[in-house]
Design an enzyme around this catalytic site. Sequence first.
Site, PDB file in Angstrom:
ATOM      1  N   LEU A 146      -1.642   9.750  -9.894  1.00 23.56           N
ATOM      2  CA  LEU A 146      -0.265   9.837 -10.422  1.00 23.56           C
ATOM      3  C   LEU A 146       0.742   9.265  -9.430  1.00 23.56           C
ATOM      4  O   LEU A 146       1.709   8.605  -9.815  1.00 23.56           O
ATOM      5  CB  LEU A 146       0.102  11.298 -10.715  1.00 23.56           C
ATOM      6  CG  LEU A 146      -0.756  12.022 -11.752  1.00 23.56           C
ATOM      7  CD1 LEU A 146      -0.351  13.478 -11.831  1.00 23.56           C
ATOM      8  CD2 LEU A 146      -0.613  11.357 -13.110  1.00 23.56           C
ATOM      9  N   GLN A 147       0.493   9.511  -8.134  1.00 24.49           N
ATOM     10  CA  GLN A 147       1.485   9.124  -7.121  1.00 24.49           C
ATOM     11  C   GLN A 147       1.542   7.611  -6.908  1.00 24.49           C
ATOM     12  O   GLN A 147       2.492   7.104  -6.331  1.00 24.49           O
ATOM     13  CB  GLN A 147       1.202   9.824  -5.795  1.00 24.49           C
ATOM     14  CG  GLN A 147      -0.126   9.458  -5.160  1.00 24.49           C
ATOM     15  CD  GLN A 147      -0.697  10.556  -4.291  1.00 24.49           C
ATOM     16  OE1 GLN A 147      -0.072  10.957  -3.345  1.00 24.49           O
ATOM     17  NE2 GLN A 147      -1.889  11.037  -4.610  1.00 24.49           N
ATOM     18  N   ARG A 148       0.552   6.885  -7.350  1.00 26.02           N
ATOM     19  CA  ARG A 148       0.610   5.433  -7.132  1.00 26.02           C
ATOM     20  C   ARG A 148       0.860   4.650  -8.428  1.00 26.02           C
ATOM     21  O   ARG A 148       0.916   3.425  -8.402  1.00 26.02           O
ATOM     22  CB  ARG A 148      -0.653   4.944  -6.435  1.00 26.02           C
ATOM     23  CG  ARG A 148      -1.899   5.002  -7.263  1.00 26.02           C
ATOM     24  CD  ARG A 148      -3.090   4.525  -6.450  1.00 26.02           C
ATOM     25  NE  ARG A 148      -4.244   4.349  -7.305  1.00 26.02           N
ATOM     26  CZ  ARG A 148      -5.474   4.240  -6.864  1.00 26.02           C
ATOM     27  NH1 ARG A 148      -5.711   4.303  -5.570  1.00 26.02           N
ATOM     28  NH2 ARG A 148      -6.463   4.059  -7.694  1.00 26.02           N
ATOM     29  N   MET A 150      -2.262  11.566  -1.162  1.00 23.35           N
ATOM     30  CA  MET A 150      -3.115  10.464  -0.682  1.00 23.35           C
ATOM     31  C   MET A 150      -2.632   9.894   0.657  1.00 23.35           C
ATOM     32  O   MET A 150      -1.557  10.253   1.138  1.00 23.35           O
ATOM     33  CB  MET A 150      -3.142   9.337  -1.709  1.00 23.35           C
ATOM     34  CG  MET A 150      -4.124   9.542  -2.835  1.00 23.35           C
ATOM     35  SD  MET A 150      -4.076   8.087  -3.911  1.00 23.35           S
ATOM     36  CE  MET A 150      -5.490   8.398  -4.942  1.00 23.35           C
ATOM     37  N   THR A 207       0.839  -1.195   0.000  1.00 22.47           N
ATOM     38  CA  THR A 207       0.000   0.000   0.000  1.00 22.47           C
ATOM     39  C   THR A 207       0.872   1.242   0.000  1.00 22.47           C
ATOM     40  O   THR A 207       1.873   1.293   0.732  1.00 22.47           O
ATOM     41  CB  THR A 207      -1.006   0.087   1.179  1.00 22.47           C
ATOM     42  OG1 THR A 207      -1.544   1.409   1.209  1.00 22.47           O
ATOM     43  CG2 THR A 207      -0.421  -0.200   2.534  1.00 22.47           C
ATOM     44  N   ASP A 229      -0.055   3.814   1.241  1.00 25.26           N
ATOM     45  CA  ASP A 229      -0.376   4.517   2.490  1.00 25.26           C
ATOM     46  C   ASP A 229       0.599   4.197   3.625  1.00 25.26           C
ATOM     47  O   ASP A 229       0.680   4.937   4.598  1.00 25.26           O
ATOM     48  CB  ASP A 229      -1.795   4.152   2.960  1.00 25.26           C
ATOM     49  CG  ASP A 229      -2.863   4.596   1.991  1.00 25.26           C
ATOM     50  OD1 ASP A 229      -2.515   5.271   1.006  1.00 25.26           O
ATOM     51  OD2 ASP A 229      -4.036   4.277   2.207  1.00 25.26           O
TER      52      ASP A 229
END
Length: 409
Positions: free
Chosen positions: A299-301, A187, A141, A143
């Site tokens: 975009l960040q993932r 995120m 993840t 996160d």
Amino acid sequence: MKKNIIVGQSGGPTAVINSSLAGVFQTAMDRGANVCYGMLNGVQGLLEERYVDLSEHIETHLDIELLKRTPSSFLGSCRYKLPKFEDDAAPYIKIFEILNKLEIGYFFYIGGNDSMDTIAKLYKYSKTINSDIKFIGIPKTIDNDLNATDHTPGYGSAAKYIASITKEVIRDGHVYDSKQVTILEIMGRNAGWLTAASALAKSEDCEGVDMIFLPEMVFDIDKFVKKVSELQKNKKSVVVAVSEGIKIADGRYVSELTENVQFVDAFGHKTLNGTARYLANKLAEKIGCKTRAIEFSTLQRCASHIVSRVDITEAYQVGGAGVKCAFDGESGKMVTLIRTSDDPYQCVTGLFDIADVANLEKTVPKEWIINDGTYLSEEFIRYAKPLIQAELTPIMVDGVPRHLFLKKL
Ligand code: F6P
């Protein structure tokens, strides 16, 4: 070994989730698995009997290398919540019927805390019917909010992307000789690990972001406006990073103050967006300067062109370690990463009981959040910096990165 294996991907993707899939597939094949099935769209697809034989889609060494570098979930994903089997056993009966039909001995699920909930429930049910299928969770993840592991595969690459692009945005902010505020929205839902990664932009050639706001701290809009205007007394371009999950004192997300319609998924998670735009509008209204809101959003993932080599390597390793431990007889566990040294950075894999991981969110330690809740301490930098090191060059064709896709057979 006679039994087949099945692997699925679940939850939001990362830039390296397919490296874990490659690790599972390659290790299973090397260790004598017969057929390696891939569920399409996780357990949701499995319940509809949608799966593929992965060896028909990953045939060569080049395919493995492309798969590692392919963003998004190769097999598709889902946000499907299994009911408790005590309340509704029907999906469990169906899943085990399918698994038995396919002669599955080993079940791997690559995901975050919601996906570990699925594995925990399937494992618990397997005990009630004396099934000998082994269930293993492979962590991922962006996160970084999974318990029991030093960090999660996927975080390092998203953090590297954020640090890099934040540096570029800060530099761009100096282009005019006039005041402007740029808000970056990052995120991570209720954990601020990814937003904290914006602190990694600060370097010899970059002043870094001016403030960072994480969901771990209550967000005060008036205080925020005041802090920005104070900063503006000394500098023209102010850049602030905010988490999509920041909340005001009454517990509402800032994104809930917008007029956006909030989609809620099966796990009760709201789609959080619009925070940066909301705050930029607030500043424009109260201070009257030029503002920009940048939502890094997906975009960040999926930025697989700038993955961290440390991250993509570890993603592959946790996949391989999952297969090894399952073949050695383990079940009901999640693979973890255990940091054995910071300098030089070293991590080994371990195992943790799945029931103690599922549904729990690991947040940034409060003592790492400094400057009245607006910055990250050196401890955070020491923790995160090793995770964004080195690169893995994309395989470029016609000027763009090449990816692997499921064949239409
Ligand atoms: O799974 C992690 C995550 O990327 C969160 O950071 C984000 O809030 C959420 O998923 C987005 O969900 P979706 O993929 O459903 O848009």
